[in-house]
Design a protein around this motif. Structure first.
Motif, PDB file in Angstrom:
ATOM      1  N   LYS A  58       0.924  -1.236   0.039  1.00 11.56           N
ATOM      2  CA  LYS A  58       0.014   0.125  -0.108  1.00 11.56           C
ATOM      3  C   LYS A  58       0.864   1.125  -0.040  1.00 11.56           C
ATOM      4  CE  LYS A  58      -3.775  -2.165   2.543  1.00 11.56           C
ATOM      5  NZ  LYS A  58      -4.643  -2.078   3.730  1.00 11.56           N
ATOM      6  N   SER A  59       0.270   2.341  -0.131  1.00 11.84           N
ATOM      7  CA  SER A  59       0.965   3.603  -0.360  1.00 11.84           C
ATOM      8  C   SER A  59       0.248   4.631   0.767  1.00 11.84           C
ATOM      9  CB  SER A  59       0.905   4.368  -1.673  1.00 11.84           C
ATOM     10  OG  SER A  59      -0.151   4.532  -2.221  1.00 11.84           O
ATOM     11  N   PHE A  60       0.891   5.506   1.499  1.00  9.82           N
ATOM     12  CA  PHE A  60       0.286   6.071   2.469  1.00  9.82           C
ATOM     13  C   PHE A  60       1.381   7.312   3.183  1.00  9.82           C
ATOM     14  CE2 PHE A  60       1.821   2.075   4.039  1.00  9.82           C
ATOM     15  CZ  PHE A  60       2.711   2.516   5.201  1.00  9.82           C
ATOM     16  N   ILE A  61       0.834   7.958   3.934  1.00  5.23           N
ATOM     17  CA  ILE A  61       1.631   9.211   4.489  1.00  5.23           C
ATOM     18  C   ILE A  61       1.923   8.703   6.043  1.00  5.23           C
ATOM     19  CG2 ILE A  61       1.836  11.555   4.906  1.00  5.23           C
ATOM     20  CD1 ILE A  61      -0.297  12.147   2.623  1.00  5.23           C
ATOM     21  N   LEU A  62       3.109   8.977   6.137  1.00  8.17           N
ATOM     22  CA  LEU A  62       3.570   8.890   7.683  1.00  8.17           C
ATOM     23  C   LEU A  62       3.963  10.120   8.182  1.00  8.17           C
ATOM     24  CD1 LEU A  62       5.808   5.605   7.915  1.00  8.17           C
ATOM     25  CD2 LEU A  62       3.366   5.960   8.595  1.00  8.17           C
ATOM     26  N   TRP A  63       3.016  10.804   8.584  1.00  4.56           N
ATOM     27  CA  TRP A  63       3.171  12.313   9.159  1.00  4.56           C
ATOM     28  C   TRP A  63       4.132  12.552  10.532  1.00  4.56           C
ATOM     29  CZ3 TRP A  63       2.711  16.378   5.616  1.00  4.56           C
ATOM     30  CH2 TRP A  63       2.768  17.604   6.179  1.00  4.56           C
ATOM     31  N   PHE A  64       5.231  12.900  10.556  1.00  2.00           N
ATOM     32  CA  PHE A  64       5.911  13.183  11.798  1.00  2.00           C
ATOM     33  C   PHE A  64       5.709  14.509  12.167  1.00  2.00           C
ATOM     34  CE2 PHE A  64       7.704   9.361   9.956  1.00  2.00           C
ATOM     35  CZ  PHE A  64       8.137   8.644  11.088  1.00  2.00           C
ATOM     36  N   THR A  65       5.222  15.007  13.384  1.00  2.00           N
ATOM     37  CA  THR A  65       5.121  16.262  13.813  1.00  2.00           C
ATOM     38  C   THR A  65       5.445  16.425  15.070  1.00  2.00           C
ATOM     39  OG1 THR A  65       3.617  18.044  14.201  1.00  2.00           O
ATOM     40  CG2 THR A  65       2.763  15.700  14.638  1.00  2.00           C
ATOM     41  N   GLY A  66       6.032  17.602  15.595  1.00  2.00           N
ATOM     42  CA  GLY A  66       6.697  17.593  16.728  1.00  2.00           C
ATOM     43  C   GLY A  66       7.725  18.973  16.769  1.00  2.00           C
ATOM     44  N   LEU A  67       8.175  19.228  17.780  1.00  2.00           N
ATOM     45  CA  LEU A  67       8.919  20.527  18.232  1.00  2.00           C
ATOM     46  C   LEU A  67      10.303  20.165  17.600  1.00  2.00           C
ATOM     47  CD1 LEU A  67       8.427  21.277  22.012  1.00  2.00           C
ATOM     48  CD2 LEU A  67       7.794  22.668  19.824  1.00  2.00           C
ATOM     49  N   SER A  68      11.068  21.238  17.260  1.00  2.00           N
ATOM     50  CA  SER A  68      12.450  21.204  16.834  1.00  2.00           C
ATOM     51  C   SER A  68      13.240  20.464  17.463  1.00  2.00           C
ATOM     52  CB  SER A  68      12.896  22.585  16.228  1.00  2.00           C
ATOM     53  OG  SER A  68      14.366  22.537  15.605  1.00  2.00           O
ATOM     54  N   GLY A  69      14.026  19.621  17.136  1.00  2.00           N
ATOM     55  CA  GLY A  69      14.815  18.926  18.291  1.00  2.00           C
ATOM     56  C   GLY A  69      14.316  17.689  18.738  1.00  2.00           C
ATOM     57  N   SER A  70      12.996  17.243  18.601  1.00  2.00           N
ATOM     58  CA  SER A  70      12.307  16.045  18.937  1.00  2.00           C
ATOM     59  C   SER A  70      12.638  14.932  18.598  1.00  2.00           C
ATOM     60  CB  SER A  70      10.477  16.416  18.959  1.00  2.00           C
ATOM     61  OG  SER A  70      10.389  16.543  17.584  1.00  2.00           O
ATOM     62  N   GLY A  71      13.550  15.056  17.097  1.00  2.00           N
ATOM     63  CA  GLY A  71      13.702  13.559  16.592  1.00  2.00           C
ATOM     64  C   GLY A  71      13.054  13.147  15.407  1.00  2.00           C
ATOM     65  N   LYS A  72      12.162  14.054  14.736  1.00  2.00           N
ATOM     66  CA  LYS A  72      11.441  13.688  13.906  1.00  2.00           C
ATOM     67  C   LYS A  72      12.143  13.376  12.456  1.00  2.00           C
ATOM     68  CE  LYS A  72       9.794  17.843  13.162  1.00  2.00           C
ATOM     69  NZ  LYS A  72      10.604  18.245  14.406  1.00  2.00           N
ATOM     70  N   SER A  73      12.815  13.983  11.893  1.00  2.00           N
ATOM     71  CA  SER A  73      14.034  13.449  10.910  1.00  2.00           C
ATOM     72  C   SER A  73      14.686  12.207  11.267  1.00  2.00           C
ATOM     73  CB  SER A  73      14.838  14.589  10.516  1.00  2.00           C
ATOM     74  OG  SER A  73      14.133  15.731  10.118  1.00  2.00           O
ATOM     75  N   THR A  74      15.314  12.222  12.408  1.00  2.00           N
ATOM     76  CA  THR A  74      16.125  10.985  12.687  1.00  2.00           C
ATOM     77  C   THR A  74      15.314   9.727  12.449  1.00  2.00           C
ATOM     78  OG1 THR A  74      17.479  12.408  14.186  1.00  2.00           O
ATOM     79  CG2 THR A  74      17.622  10.045  14.535  1.00  2.00           C
ATOM     80  N   ILE A  75      14.140   9.787  13.345  1.00  2.00           N
ATOM     81  CA  ILE A  75      13.275   8.547  13.412  1.00  2.00           C
ATOM     82  C   ILE A  75      12.725   8.401  12.068  1.00  2.00           C
ATOM     83  CG2 ILE A  75      10.935   7.615  14.172  1.00  2.00           C
ATOM     84  CD1 ILE A  75      11.762   9.282  16.785  1.00  2.00           C
ATOM     85  N   ALA A  76      12.189   9.366  11.451  1.00  2.00           N
ATOM     86  CA  ALA A  76      11.829   9.097   9.805  1.00  2.00           C
ATOM     87  C   ALA A  76      12.719   8.451   9.053  1.00  2.00           C
ATOM     88  CB  ALA A  76      11.207  10.478   9.203  1.00  2.00           C
ATOM     89  N   HIS A  77      13.874   8.751   8.889  1.00  2.00           N
ATOM     90  CA  HIS A  77      15.067   8.095   8.349  1.00  2.00           C
ATOM     91  C   HIS A  77      15.484   6.713   8.765  1.00  2.00           C
ATOM     92  CE1 HIS A  77      16.199  11.234   5.381  1.00  2.00           C
ATOM     93  NE2 HIS A  77      16.025  12.077   6.226  1.00  2.00           N
ATOM     94  N   ALA A  78      15.435   6.385  10.062  1.00  2.00           N
ATOM     95  CA  ALA A  78      15.295   5.171  10.538  1.00  2.00           C
ATOM     96  C   ALA A  78      14.151   4.302  10.096  1.00  2.00           C
ATOM     97  CB  ALA A  78      15.614   5.317  11.975  1.00  2.00           C
ATOM     98  N   VAL A  79      13.066   4.740  10.178  1.00  2.00           N
ATOM     99  CA  VAL A  79      12.043   3.872   9.734  1.00  2.00           C
ATOM    100  C   VAL A  79      12.054   3.522   8.144  1.00  2.00           C
ATOM    101  CG1 VAL A  79       9.122   4.136   9.401  1.00  2.00           C
ATOM    102  CG2 VAL A  79      10.255   4.975  11.611  1.00  2.00           C
ATOM    103  N   GLU A  80      12.563   4.582   7.501  1.00  2.00           N
ATOM    104  CA  GLU A  80      12.678   4.344   5.973  1.00  2.00           C
ATOM    105  C   GLU A  80      13.706   3.424   5.813  1.00  2.00           C
ATOM    106  OE1 GLU A  80      13.551   7.008   1.927  1.00  2.00           O
ATOM    107  OE2 GLU A  80      14.825   7.222   3.762  1.00  2.00           O
ATOM    108  N   GLU A  81      14.728   3.277   6.493  1.00  2.00           N
ATOM    109  CA  GLU A  81      15.660   2.298   6.476  1.00  2.00           C
ATOM    110  C   GLU A  81      15.275   0.976   6.601  1.00  2.00           C
ATOM    111  OE1 GLU A  81      19.182   3.156   8.835  1.00  2.00           O
ATOM    112  OE2 GLU A  81      19.398   5.113   8.075  1.00  2.00           O
TER     113      GLU A  81
END
Length: 202
Positions: free
Chosen positions: A27-50
């Protein structure tokens, strides 16, 4: 300019979203990570992508800073520009979903109405809101980019959490508490949610 809109007629091809999903095997869908700057959004998003990549899932990460160097480089950080920033990202994310790709969007996206706008762009089961929850004081201690320090000094204006509000999600599908959970635990929580709710099947 508005008058010319009546001449816009979208073209429909024979290959559908379902066709693309069958080709990719998921399936295709959006995982939308929201939170304060420095909360870890990008780090976790890339880890999930891997992790998803290892599972054979076709993915792409849309990251706030990266998008602002290209598509949204003309936008500032006023409430109006933040709204337009998320509107554009939502439309791009919708295109990825139509292409049969899982898109991971990592944006502060501080306003509930803007996040709801993106949710409304796609079908009910195509948007997963992930609240990357972390206390402001912890985010400030991390301050990897030195942004909080500049915001406290008045160098950066309209900074979320300092002189601009962050509206917490009221009913997110997933909550990650990054001051308590490791990156690995956060990734596992997301993958388990996707598996238990049939997101990883055609």
């Amino acid at each position: 300019m508005q008058e010319n809109k009546k001449f816009i007629i979208p073209h429909r091809g024979k290959i559908t979203k379902q066709d693309r999903r069958r080709l990719k095997g998921h399936k295709s869908f959006i995982l939308w990570f929201t939170g304060l700057s420095g909360s870890g959004k990008s780090t976790i998003a890339h880890a999930v992508e891997e992790k998803l990549f290892e599972m054979g899932v076709h993915t792409y990460v849309l990251d706030g800073d990266n998008i602002r160097t290209g598509l949204n480089k003309d936008l500032g950080f006023s409430a109006e520009d933040r709204e337009e920033n998320i509107r554009r990202i939502g439309e791009v994310a919708k295109l990825f979903v139509d292409a049969g790709i899982v898109v991971l969007s990592a944006f502060i996206s501080p306003y509930r109405k803007d996040r709801q706008f993106v949710r409304n762009l796609v079908e009910k089961d195509e948007f997963v809101e992930i609240y990357v929850k972390c206390p402001l004081e912890v985010c400030e201690l991390r301050d990897v980019k030195g942004l909080y320090k500049k915001a406290r000094q008045g160098i950066i204006k309209n900074f979320t959490g300092i002189d601009d509000p962050y509206e917490e999600p009221e009913n997110p599908e997933i909550v990650l508490e990054t001051d308590r959970e490791t990156i690995e635990e956060c990734v596992e929580k997301i993958i388990n949610y996707l598996a238990q709710n049939n997101y990883l099947e055609v």
